[in-house]
Scaffold this motif. Structure first.
Motif, PDB file in Angstrom:
ATOM      1  N   PRO A  85      28.852  42.092  29.127  1.00 36.28           N
ATOM      2  CA  PRO A  85      29.775  40.897  28.573  1.00 36.28           C
ATOM      3  C   PRO A  85      30.065  40.111  29.704  1.00 36.28           C
ATOM      4  O   PRO A  85      29.986  40.682  30.994  1.00 36.28           O
ATOM      5  N   PRO A  86      30.345  38.951  29.508  1.00 35.09           N
ATOM      6  CA  PRO A  86      30.766  37.872  30.941  1.00 35.09           C
ATOM      7  C   PRO A  86      32.026  38.297  31.500  1.00 35.09           C
ATOM      8  O   PRO A  86      32.957  38.643  30.991  1.00 35.09           O
ATOM      9  N   MET A  87      31.738  38.512  33.007  1.00 30.60           N
ATOM     10  CA  MET A  87      33.092  39.015  33.686  1.00 30.60           C
ATOM     11  C   MET A  87      33.095  38.242  35.006  1.00 30.60           C
ATOM     12  O   MET A  87      32.221  37.746  35.528  1.00 30.60           O
ATOM     13  N   LEU A  88      34.236  38.130  35.345  1.00 31.57           N
ATOM     14  CA  LEU A  88      34.461  37.789  36.815  1.00 31.57           C
ATOM     15  C   LEU A  88      35.572  38.630  37.498  1.00 31.57           C
ATOM     16  O   LEU A  88      36.255  39.382  36.812  1.00 31.57           O
ATOM     17  N   CYS A  89      35.778  38.468  38.815  1.00 27.94           N
ATOM     18  CA  CYS A  89      36.594  39.399  39.550  1.00 27.94           C
ATOM     19  C   CYS A  89      37.209  38.579  40.545  1.00 27.94           C
ATOM     20  O   CYS A  89      36.543  37.594  41.177  1.00 27.94           O
ATOM     21  N   VAL A  90      38.513  39.153  41.102  1.00 27.34           N
ATOM     22  CA  VAL A  90      39.255  38.188  41.932  1.00 27.34           C
ATOM     23  C   VAL A  90      39.995  39.434  42.749  1.00 27.34           C
ATOM     24  O   VAL A  90      40.378  40.379  42.259  1.00 27.34           O
ATOM     25  N   ALA A  91      40.028  39.210  44.008  1.00 27.08           N
ATOM     26  CA  ALA A  91      40.760  40.112  44.930  1.00 27.08           C
ATOM     27  C   ALA A  91      41.934  39.540  45.343  1.00 27.08           C
ATOM     28  O   ALA A  91      42.345  38.551  45.801  1.00 27.08           O
ATOM     29  N   ILE A  92      42.834  40.625  44.875  1.00 26.44           N
ATOM     30  CA  ILE A  92      44.542  39.845  44.950  1.00 26.44           C
ATOM     31  C   ILE A  92      45.073  41.040  45.828  1.00 26.44           C
ATOM     32  O   ILE A  92      45.159  42.301  45.550  1.00 26.44           O
ATOM     33  N   ASN A  93      45.662  40.896  46.667  1.00 15.80           N
ATOM     34  CA  ASN A  93      46.557  41.242  47.588  1.00 15.80           C
ATOM     35  C   ASN A  93      47.574  42.051  47.026  1.00 15.80           C
ATOM     36  O   ASN A  93      48.199  41.496  45.967  1.00 15.80           O
ATOM     37  N   LYS A  94      47.954  43.306  47.170  1.00 22.38           N
ATOM     38  CA  LYS A  94      48.854  44.086  46.369  1.00 22.38           C
ATOM     39  C   LYS A  94      50.380  43.544  46.576  1.00 22.38           C
ATOM     40  O   LYS A  94      50.991  43.701  45.419  1.00 22.38           O
ATOM     41  N   GLN A  95      50.781  42.709  47.422  1.00 23.73           N
ATOM     42  CA  GLN A  95      51.893  42.090  47.613  1.00 23.73           C
ATOM     43  C   GLN A  95      52.285  41.005  46.781  1.00 23.73           C
ATOM     44  O   GLN A  95      53.298  40.553  46.570  1.00 23.73           O
ATOM     45  N   ARG A  96      51.201  40.402  46.007  1.00 18.74           N
ATOM     46  CA  ARG A  96      51.224  39.156  45.567  1.00 18.74           C
ATOM     47  C   ARG A  96      52.151  39.287  44.040  1.00 18.74           C
ATOM     48  O   ARG A  96      51.828  40.171  43.228  1.00 18.74           O
ATOM     49  N   TYR A  97      52.816  38.150  44.011  1.00 22.11           N
ATOM     50  CA  TYR A  97      53.781  38.153  42.647  1.00 22.11           C
ATOM     51  C   TYR A  97      52.865  38.328  41.421  1.00 22.11           C
ATOM     52  O   TYR A  97      53.111  38.877  40.601  1.00 22.11           O
ATOM     53  N   THR A  98      51.818  37.475  41.501  1.00 20.20           N
ATOM     54  CA  THR A  98      50.589  37.482  40.450  1.00 20.20           C
ATOM     55  C   THR A  98      50.354  38.830  39.833  1.00 20.20           C
ATOM     56  O   THR A  98      50.102  39.025  38.952  1.00 20.20           O
ATOM     57  N   ALA A  99      50.164  39.847  40.900  1.00 23.46           N
ATOM     58  CA  ALA A  99      49.793  41.054  40.718  1.00 23.46           C
ATOM     59  C   ALA A  99      50.673  41.530  39.334  1.00 23.46           C
ATOM     60  O   ALA A  99      50.096  42.224  38.527  1.00 23.46           O
ATOM     61  N   ILE A 100      52.088  41.445  39.511  1.00 24.00           N
ATOM     62  CA  ILE A 100      52.839  41.967  38.676  1.00 24.00           C
ATOM     63  C   ILE A 100      52.630  41.441  37.232  1.00 24.00           C
ATOM     64  O   ILE A 100      52.502  42.464  36.331  1.00 24.00           O
ATOM     65  N   GLY A 101      52.188  40.213  37.192  1.00 22.96           N
ATOM     66  CA  GLY A 101      52.074  39.734  35.938  1.00 22.96           C
ATOM     67  C   GLY A 101      50.789  40.265  35.218  1.00 22.96           C
ATOM     68  O   GLY A 101      50.287  40.306  34.067  1.00 22.96           O
ATOM     69  N   ILE A 102      49.758  40.285  36.064  1.00 22.92           N
ATOM     70  CA  ILE A 102      48.226  41.003  35.636  1.00 22.92           C
ATOM     71  C   ILE A 102      48.674  42.305  35.105  1.00 22.92           C
ATOM     72  O   ILE A 102      48.034  42.719  34.063  1.00 22.92           O
ATOM     73  N   GLU A 103      49.397  42.914  35.948  1.00 23.46           N
ATOM     74  CA  GLU A 103      49.627  44.541  35.519  1.00 23.46           C
ATOM     75  C   GLU A 103      50.366  44.507  34.182  1.00 23.46           C
ATOM     76  O   GLU A 103      50.066  45.369  33.231  1.00 23.46           O
ATOM     77  N   GLU A 104      51.226  43.619  33.984  1.00 29.69           N
ATOM     78  CA  GLU A 104      52.236  43.405  32.707  1.00 29.69           C
ATOM     79  C   GLU A 104      51.351  43.242  31.533  1.00 29.69           C
ATOM     80  O   GLU A 104      51.742  43.844  30.704  1.00 29.69           O
ATOM     81  N   ASN A 105      50.734  42.117  31.716  1.00 29.68           N
ATOM     82  CA  ASN A 105      50.085  41.787  30.263  1.00 29.68           C
ATOM     83  C   ASN A 105      48.726  42.196  30.147  1.00 29.68           C
ATOM     84  O   ASN A 105      48.098  41.755  29.072  1.00 29.68           O
ATOM     85  N   LYS A 106      47.825  42.563  31.224  1.00 33.95           N
ATOM     86  CA  LYS A 106      46.507  42.895  31.277  1.00 33.95           C
ATOM     87  C   LYS A 106      45.676  41.535  30.880  1.00 33.95           C
ATOM     88  O   LYS A 106      44.511  41.862  30.399  1.00 33.95           O
ATOM     89  N   THR A 107      46.207  40.472  31.291  1.00 33.49           N
ATOM     90  CA  THR A 107      45.221  39.209  31.107  1.00 33.49           C
ATOM     91  C   THR A 107      45.779  38.332  32.377  1.00 33.49           C
ATOM     92  O   THR A 107      46.621  38.612  32.995  1.00 33.49           O
ATOM     93  N   PHE A 108      44.729  37.497  32.603  1.00 33.06           N
ATOM     94  CA  PHE A 108      44.876  36.381  33.636  1.00 33.06           C
ATOM     95  C   PHE A 108      44.036  35.392  33.525  1.00 33.06           C
ATOM     96  O   PHE A 108      42.951  35.480  32.601  1.00 33.06           O
ATOM     97  N   SER A 109      44.398  34.124  34.411  1.00 30.89           N
ATOM     98  CA  SER A 109      43.217  33.131  33.957  1.00 30.89           C
ATOM     99  C   SER A 109      42.796  32.601  35.316  1.00 30.89           C
ATOM    100  O   SER A 109      43.493  33.075  36.313  1.00 30.89           O
TER     101      SER A 109
END
Ligand SMILES: Cc1cc2nc3c(=O)[nH]c(=O)nc-3n(C[C@H](O)[C@H](O)[C@H](O)COP(=O)(O)O)c2cc1C
Length: 186
Positions: free
Chosen positions: A43-67
Motif C-alpha cells: 500500500p502507498p506509504m511515506l515516512c517522516v523522521a521526528i525527533n523524540k522531543q517534538r510536540y508533534t510526536a505526542i499527537g502522532i502517538e495519541e491519535n495514530k494519525t498525521f498529515s
C-alpha cells in the motif's frame, strides 16, 4: 575526481520541505520536516523522521494519525516559523486554516496545495529520531495545481531544503525512465 571523507552525518543532497500536522491535546499543530520520503508503493506509504522531543510526536502517538502538507514557495515564512517554534511553547493552530478528511484526527493545512492524510503504520526508534511510517489514506490537492488530474510540480512550486537554505525547484533536465535509454556502453 579526488574524494575527501566528511564523516558520518545525516546528509542527502536535497530534501523536501513539508509540514507534518498532528492533533495534540485536541488542537492542530504543524511542524516543519525535511527528513521525509515515500516508503512503499502498495500500500502507498511515506515516512517522516521526528525527533523524540517534538510536540508533534505526542499527537502522532495519541491519535495514530498525521498529515503531510506540501507548502508552496509562497508559504516559506509560515513554513520556517513552524520549524522555529514548538507547540510546547506556542500555539501554532492558527498558522494555517485546518480542515479534516477521512481520518478525522489528522489536521490538514488548507493553504498548502497538497495535503496527505496518513494512518500510522509503524514507528522505528532510530535513536534521537523516531521514523514514523504512515499509510496514505487520502490525498487532497487544489485543482489549480493539477495538470491532467495529476499534481504538477511546476504549479505546486514546492520548497526544496538543503544545508539550512530553502530553494525552489530548478528546470527540467530530462525524462525519468527514458533518459537512460540513451546510454551506450563502450
Ligand atoms: C527546514 C527545517 C527542517 C526541519 N526538519 C525536521 C525534521 O525532519 N525532523 C525533526 O524532528 N525536526 C525538524 N525540524 C525542526 C522542527 O520543525 C522544530 O523543532 C519544530 O519547532 C518542532 O515543532 P513541534 O515541537 O511543535 O512539533 C526542522 C526545522 C526546519 C526549519
Amino acid at each position: 575526481m579526488e574524494k575527501v571523507t566528511l564523516g558520518p552525518m545525516p546528509y542527502l543532497s536535497v530534501m523536501p520541505t513539508v509540514l507534518v500536522g498532528a492533533n495534540v491535546k485536541g488542537k492542530a499543530n504543524y511542524m516543519t520536516v525535511a527528513w521525509a520520503t515515500v516508503a512503499c508503493m502498495a500500500p502507498p506509504m511515506l515516512c517522516v523522521a521526528i525527533n523524540k522531543q517534538r510536540y508533534t510526536a505526542i499527537g502522532i502517538e495519541e491519535n495514530k494519525t498525521f498529515s503531510v502538507n506540501i507548502p508552496s514557495a509562497a508559504q516559506v515564512i509560515e513554513t520556517d516559523h513552524c520549524g522555529l517554534v514548538s507547540g510546547t511553547h506556542k500555539d501554532k493552530s492558527t498558522v494555517f486554516t485546518s480542515y479534516y478528511g477521512k481520518l478525522k484526527t489528522a489536521p490538514l493545512a488548507k493553504e498548502c496545495p497538497v495535503n496527505i492524510e496518513c494512518r500510522l503504520y509503524n514507528s522505528v526508534d532510530c535513536g534521537s529520531h523516531l521514523l514514523y511510517v504512515g499509510e496514505i489514506a487520502e490525498i487532497h490537492a487544489d485543482k489549480s495545481v493539477l495538470t491532467d488530474g495529476k499534481p504538477d510540480v511546476a504549479k505546486i512550486a514546492p520548497i526544496v531544503y538543503s544545508q539550512a537554505t530553502y530553494f525552489g525547484v530548478g528546470k527540467e533536465l530530462d525524462k525519468a525512465f527514458s533518459a537512460g535509454k540513451k546510454y551506450h556502453s563502450a
